[in-house]
Design a protein around this motif. Structure first.
Motif, PDB file in Angstrom:
ATOM      1  N   VAL A 132      51.269  61.735 -20.987  1.00  7.64           N
ATOM      2  CA  VAL A 132      50.390  60.573 -20.898  1.00  7.64           C
ATOM      3  C   VAL A 132      50.991  59.548 -19.937  1.00  7.64           C
ATOM      4  CG1 VAL A 132      49.343  58.669 -22.176  1.00  7.64           C
ATOM      5  CG2 VAL A 132      49.490  60.938 -23.218  1.00  7.64           C
ATOM      6  N   ALA A 133      52.287  59.293 -20.106  1.00  3.05           N
ATOM      7  CA  ALA A 133      52.955  58.338 -19.220  1.00  3.05           C
ATOM      8  C   ALA A 133      52.884  58.793 -17.768  1.00  3.05           C
ATOM      9  CB  ALA A 133      54.409  58.164 -19.655  1.00  3.05           C
ATOM     10  N   ALA A 134      52.998  60.103 -17.538  1.00  4.34           N
ATOM     11  CA  ALA A 134      52.965  60.625 -16.178  1.00  4.34           C
ATOM     12  C   ALA A 134      51.584  60.428 -15.549  1.00  4.34           C
ATOM     13  CB  ALA A 134      53.343  62.098 -16.174  1.00  4.34           C
ATOM     14  N   TRP A 135      50.519  60.713 -16.314  1.00  4.55           N
ATOM     15  CA  TRP A 135      49.173  60.538 -15.779  1.00  4.55           C
ATOM     16  C   TRP A 135      48.885  59.069 -15.471  1.00  4.55           C
ATOM     17  CZ3 TRP A 135      46.102  63.755 -13.550  1.00  4.55           C
ATOM     18  CH2 TRP A 135      46.127  65.113 -13.875  1.00  4.55           C
ATOM     19  N   LEU A 136      49.285  58.184 -16.390  1.00  7.34           N
ATOM     20  CA  LEU A 136      49.083  56.756 -16.153  1.00  7.34           C
ATOM     21  C   LEU A 136      49.915  56.288 -14.958  1.00  7.34           C
ATOM     22  CD1 LEU A 136      49.101  55.426 -19.828  1.00  7.34           C
ATOM     23  CD2 LEU A 136      47.117  55.739 -18.338  1.00  7.34           C
ATOM     24  N   GLY A 137      51.131  56.810 -14.851  1.00 10.17           N
ATOM     25  CA  GLY A 137      51.978  56.448 -13.718  1.00 10.17           C
ATOM     26  C   GLY A 137      51.382  56.892 -12.394  1.00 10.17           C
ATOM     27  N   LEU A 138      50.784  58.085 -12.374  1.00  9.91           N
ATOM     28  CA  LEU A 138      50.140  58.574 -11.160  1.00  9.91           C
ATOM     29  C   LEU A 138      48.991  57.652 -10.751  1.00  9.91           C
ATOM     30  CD1 LEU A 138      49.743  60.774  -9.005  1.00  9.91           C
ATOM     31  CD2 LEU A 138      48.279  61.985 -10.642  1.00  9.91           C
ATOM     32  N   CYS A 139      48.169  57.262 -11.712  1.00  9.83           N
ATOM     33  CA  CYS A 139      47.046  56.355 -11.414  1.00  9.83           C
ATOM     34  C   CYS A 139      47.547  54.994 -10.942  1.00  9.83           C
ATOM     35  CB  CYS A 139      46.160  56.200 -12.647  1.00  9.83           C
ATOM     36  SG  CYS A 139      45.315  57.720 -13.137  1.00  9.83           S
ATOM     37  N   ALA A 169      41.153  45.900 -11.776  1.00 10.46           N
ATOM     38  CA  ALA A 169      41.029  47.126 -12.571  1.00 10.46           C
ATOM     39  C   ALA A 169      42.384  47.688 -12.982  1.00 10.46           C
ATOM     40  CB  ALA A 169      40.249  48.176 -11.782  1.00 10.46           C
ATOM     41  N   THR A 170      43.446  47.284 -12.288  1.00 11.30           N
ATOM     42  CA  THR A 170      44.789  47.765 -12.609  1.00 11.30           C
ATOM     43  C   THR A 170      45.345  47.110 -13.864  1.00 11.30           C
ATOM     44  OG1 THR A 170      45.250  48.253 -10.287  1.00 11.30           O
ATOM     45  CG2 THR A 170      47.156  47.996 -11.705  1.00 11.30           C
ATOM     46  N   ILE A 171      44.813  45.956 -14.252  1.00 13.77           N
ATOM     47  CA  ILE A 171      45.368  45.240 -15.406  1.00 13.77           C
ATOM     48  C   ILE A 171      45.318  46.083 -16.680  1.00 13.77           C
ATOM     49  CG2 ILE A 171      45.047  43.227 -16.906  1.00 13.77           C
ATOM     50  CD1 ILE A 171      44.233  41.648 -14.413  1.00 13.77           C
ATOM     51  N   PRO A 172      44.169  46.628 -17.105  1.00 19.17           N
ATOM     52  CA  PRO A 172      44.197  47.475 -18.308  1.00 19.17           C
ATOM     53  C   PRO A 172      45.026  48.738 -18.117  1.00 19.17           C
ATOM     54  CG  PRO A 172      42.024  47.551 -17.262  1.00 19.17           C
ATOM     55  CD  PRO A 172      42.782  46.458 -16.605  1.00 19.17           C
ATOM     56  N   LEU A 173      45.086  49.254 -16.905  1.00 20.74           N
ATOM     57  CA  LEU A 173      45.890  50.443 -16.634  1.00 20.74           C
ATOM     58  C   LEU A 173      47.372  50.154 -16.835  1.00 20.74           C
ATOM     59  CD1 LEU A 173      45.934  53.372 -15.595  1.00 20.74           C
ATOM     60  CD2 LEU A 173      45.983  52.459 -13.267  1.00 20.74           C
ATOM     61  N   LEU A 174      47.846  49.028 -16.326  1.00 18.38           N
ATOM     62  CA  LEU A 174      49.253  48.670 -16.497  1.00 18.38           C
ATOM     63  C   LEU A 174      49.580  48.409 -17.960  1.00 18.38           C
ATOM     64  CD1 LEU A 174      52.005  47.953 -15.270  1.00 18.38           C
ATOM     65  CD2 LEU A 174      51.184  45.607 -15.000  1.00 18.38           C
ATOM     66  N   LEU A 175      48.701  47.731 -18.677  1.00 20.30           N
ATOM     67  CA  LEU A 175      48.953  47.468 -20.101  1.00 20.30           C
ATOM     68  C   LEU A 175      49.039  48.772 -20.884  1.00 20.30           C
ATOM     69  CD1 LEU A 175      46.591  44.399 -20.693  1.00 20.30           C
ATOM     70  CD2 LEU A 175      49.083  44.405 -20.389  1.00 20.30           C
ATOM     71  N   ALA A 176      48.176  49.740 -20.564  1.00 22.13           N
ATOM     72  CA  ALA A 176      48.226  51.034 -21.239  1.00 22.13           C
ATOM     73  C   ALA A 176      49.532  51.750 -20.943  1.00 22.13           C
ATOM     74  CB  ALA A 176      47.037  51.894 -20.800  1.00 22.13           C
ATOM     75  N   LYS A 177      49.975  51.692 -19.698  1.00 22.76           N
ATOM     76  CA  LYS A 177      51.243  52.335 -19.319  1.00 22.76           C
ATOM     77  C   LYS A 177      52.411  51.700 -20.068  1.00 22.76           C
ATOM     78  CE  LYS A 177      54.325  54.433 -16.573  1.00 22.76           C
ATOM     79  NZ  LYS A 177      54.601  55.883 -16.566  1.00 22.76           N
ATOM     80  N   LEU A 178      52.435  50.368 -20.131  1.00 20.11           N
ATOM     81  CA  LEU A 178      53.531  49.692 -20.831  1.00 20.11           C
ATOM     82  C   LEU A 178      53.524  50.039 -22.312  1.00 20.11           C
ATOM     83  CD1 LEU A 178      53.442  46.164 -19.138  1.00 20.11           C
ATOM     84  CD2 LEU A 178      55.048  48.045 -18.712  1.00 20.11           C
ATOM     85  N   ARG A 213      45.111  62.603 -26.700  1.00 21.42           N
ATOM     86  CA  ARG A 213      45.554  62.085 -25.413  1.00 21.42           C
ATOM     87  C   ARG A 213      44.374  61.918 -24.464  1.00 21.42           C
ATOM     88  NH1 ARG A 213      50.384  65.985 -23.688  1.00 21.42           N
ATOM     89  NH2 ARG A 213      48.630  67.423 -23.871  1.00 21.42           N
ATOM     90  N   ARG A 214      43.482  62.912 -24.482  1.00 19.53           N
ATOM     91  CA  ARG A 214      42.322  62.821 -23.596  1.00 19.53           C
ATOM     92  C   ARG A 214      41.443  61.620 -23.952  1.00 19.53           C
ATOM     93  NH1 ARG A 214      40.116  69.056 -22.852  1.00 19.53           N
ATOM     94  NH2 ARG A 214      41.975  69.852 -21.754  1.00 19.53           N
ATOM     95  N   GLY A 215      41.292  61.379 -25.253  1.00 18.47           N
ATOM     96  CA  GLY A 215      40.499  60.229 -25.680  1.00 18.47           C
ATOM     97  C   GLY A 215      41.135  58.920 -25.235  1.00 18.47           C
ATOM     98  N   PHE A 216      42.467  58.843 -25.335  1.00 20.53           N
ATOM     99  CA  PHE A 216      43.184  57.635 -24.926  1.00 20.53           C
ATOM    100  C   PHE A 216      43.037  57.404 -23.426  1.00 20.53           C
ATOM    101  CE2 PHE A 216      47.272  55.752 -23.432  1.00 20.53           C
ATOM    102  CZ  PHE A 216      47.093  54.498 -23.964  1.00 20.53           C
ATOM    103  N   LEU A 217      43.250  58.464 -22.641  1.00 18.81           N
ATOM    104  CA  LEU A 217      43.130  58.327 -21.191  1.00 18.81           C
ATOM    105  C   LEU A 217      41.696  57.995 -20.780  1.00 18.81           C
ATOM    106  CD1 LEU A 217      45.395  61.302 -20.043  1.00 18.81           C
ATOM    107  CD2 LEU A 217      45.932  58.862 -19.946  1.00 18.81           C
ATOM    108  N   ALA A 218      40.723  58.583 -21.485  1.00 16.59           N
ATOM    109  CA  ALA A 218      39.325  58.275 -21.189  1.00 16.59           C
ATOM    110  C   ALA A 218      39.007  56.811 -21.507  1.00 16.59           C
ATOM    111  CB  ALA A 218      38.400  59.194 -21.975  1.00 16.59           C
ATOM    112  N   THR A 219      39.597  56.292 -22.589  1.00 15.65           N
ATOM    113  CA  THR A 219      39.392  54.881 -22.944  1.00 15.65           C
ATOM    114  C   THR A 219      39.976  53.966 -21.886  1.00 15.65           C
ATOM    115  OG1 THR A 219      39.434  55.427 -25.304  1.00 15.65           O
ATOM    116  CG2 THR A 219      39.819  53.121 -24.690  1.00 15.65           C
TER     117      THR A 219
END
Length: 385
Positions: free
Chosen positions: A37-44, A92-101, A194-200
């Protein structure tokens, strides 16, 4: 005795730390903290930071070009596209960064916090990455909303921190790549999908983008609830950043435009003189650093016609000066590709009406592919060099 007591205390602290580490390992067992999950979020995040970095450099060097750099006047909407992408991507990066953290924060509890010189260096890079990312996104959000609660100048701080963040992204990505490639552990057997989390997370980023993109993409203007400016809203159906009142400019009946400097003949033109010159109509956007943009129909005199009447050389540069007495952007420079362009006007009208005072009455600059702060309002002087 003292030395023995010290050794026993050290062993006890080490044992307690190992127990704490094992206990933390049993607490953070959700698959949402999994390295995949961390890797996919990091890639994005890597993609979004790259887009923001590149478009941010375009914005900076359009506003503050080195002496050797000359930007083209075409395509007309280049700055509108790049700056819109910069701000929308950043939002759009704000929710992405919060999810990664949230996904990786259990690593903050690892013990010992520093295991070696190399490990300390890695944590230092992560500190720069996290701290710089939060700084960029928070201050960028404040800038979009025209709120400056900090003592430093936003543009300078944002520009230099971008290099720190992007450098940390590259180093961190290179360091993590080998671990991601070799990752073969199965996910934890329980916890949210994990898929549900990434989709959210993707949905949250998409929602922010959709409710922001209308500030520059007119068909979605009604959805732009997060945008500080909307196309079609403002005096003469065009948004305004700085009003005449804020700039300290008042309506004057004795206004004249002077053309001076490296010219064969100096000019002093009144409003009637400009209206007596060939009138041209163009359709151009105002595109601002905060990400919003709006098209309008402008009418006035071509800048090149005025400069040629003064006998200006083809390679000259023109400094446009405003009636505004103070401010970083009370002047702007127009290079040959722009003043030669037939779309560049000294505008006297917008959307079929004489310019309102807030839009630069009696005369303003409008040119293709320029940031809004360089579309100088209340023009009073053209100084040629």
């Amino acid at each position: 005795m003292a030395a023995a007591d010290s050794r026993r205390l050290t062993r006890r602290v080490g044992t307690d730390a190992e127990r704490l580490t094992r206990r933390i390992g049993t607490v953070f067992t959700s698959r949402l903290h999994d390295e995949r999950v961390a890797a996919w979020l990091g890639l994005c995040l890597g993609v979004s930071f790259t887009v923001a970095f590149v478009t941010g450099l375009v914005s900076h060097f359009m506003q503050h070009p080195p002496s050797w750099m000359v930007w083209p006047s075409r395509p007309v909407g280049l700055y509108r596209f790049t700056q819109g992408a910069h701000v929308i991507c950043g939002m759009a990066t704000i929710p992405l960064l919060l999810a990664k953290l949230w996904t990786v924060y259990p690593k903050l509890w690892q013990w010992p916090p520093i295991r070696s010189v190399a490990h300390a260096a890695r944590r230092g890079v992560v500190f720069l990455l996290v701290g710089g990312s939060l700084f960029q996104l928070v201050t960028g959000l404040f800038n979009v909303d025209y709120w400056y609660p900090f003592p430093f100048f936003f543009t300078v701080a944002h520009y230099w921190t971008a290099y720190v963040v992007f450098g940390a992204v590259l180093i961190h990505a290179a360091d993590e790549w080998a671990k991601v490639k070799g990752l073969r552990r199965p996910p934890p057997p329980y916890g949210p999908s994990r898929r549900g989390f990434l989709a959210t997370v993707a949905g949250a980023c998409g929602l922010v983008a959709v409710t922001t993109v209308g500030e520059t993409f007119t068909p979605l203007g009604d959805l732009a609830v997060l945008a500080p400016r909307r196309p079609g809203t403002g005096p003469q159906r065009l948004p305004v950043n700085k009003t005449a009142l804020a700039a300290g400019v008042t309506r004057s009946t004795g206004w004249r435009l002077t053309v001076t400097g490296a010219v064969r003949r100096e000019l002093s033109l009144g409003l009637d003189d400009l209206r007596g010159m060939p009138r041209h109509v163009v359709r151009l956007p105002i595109a601002c650093v905060e990400g919003w943009s709006a098209e309008a129909t402008w009418a006035g005199v071509r800048l090149r016609d005025v400069l040629r009447a003064a006998g200006v050389e083809d390679d000259a540069r023109v400094r446009v000066e405003s009636l505004q007495k103070e401010g970083l952007y009370r002047t702007s420079q127009v290079d040959p590709p722009h003043w030669h362009d037939p779309l560049t006007l000294l505008a006297l009208e917008v959307n079929g009406e004489p310019l309102s005072l807030d839009h630069g009455y009696p005369c303003r600059l409008i040119a293709p592919d320029r940031p809004g702060v360089m579309q100088t309002k209340w023009v009073a002087k053209l100084e040629v060099s």
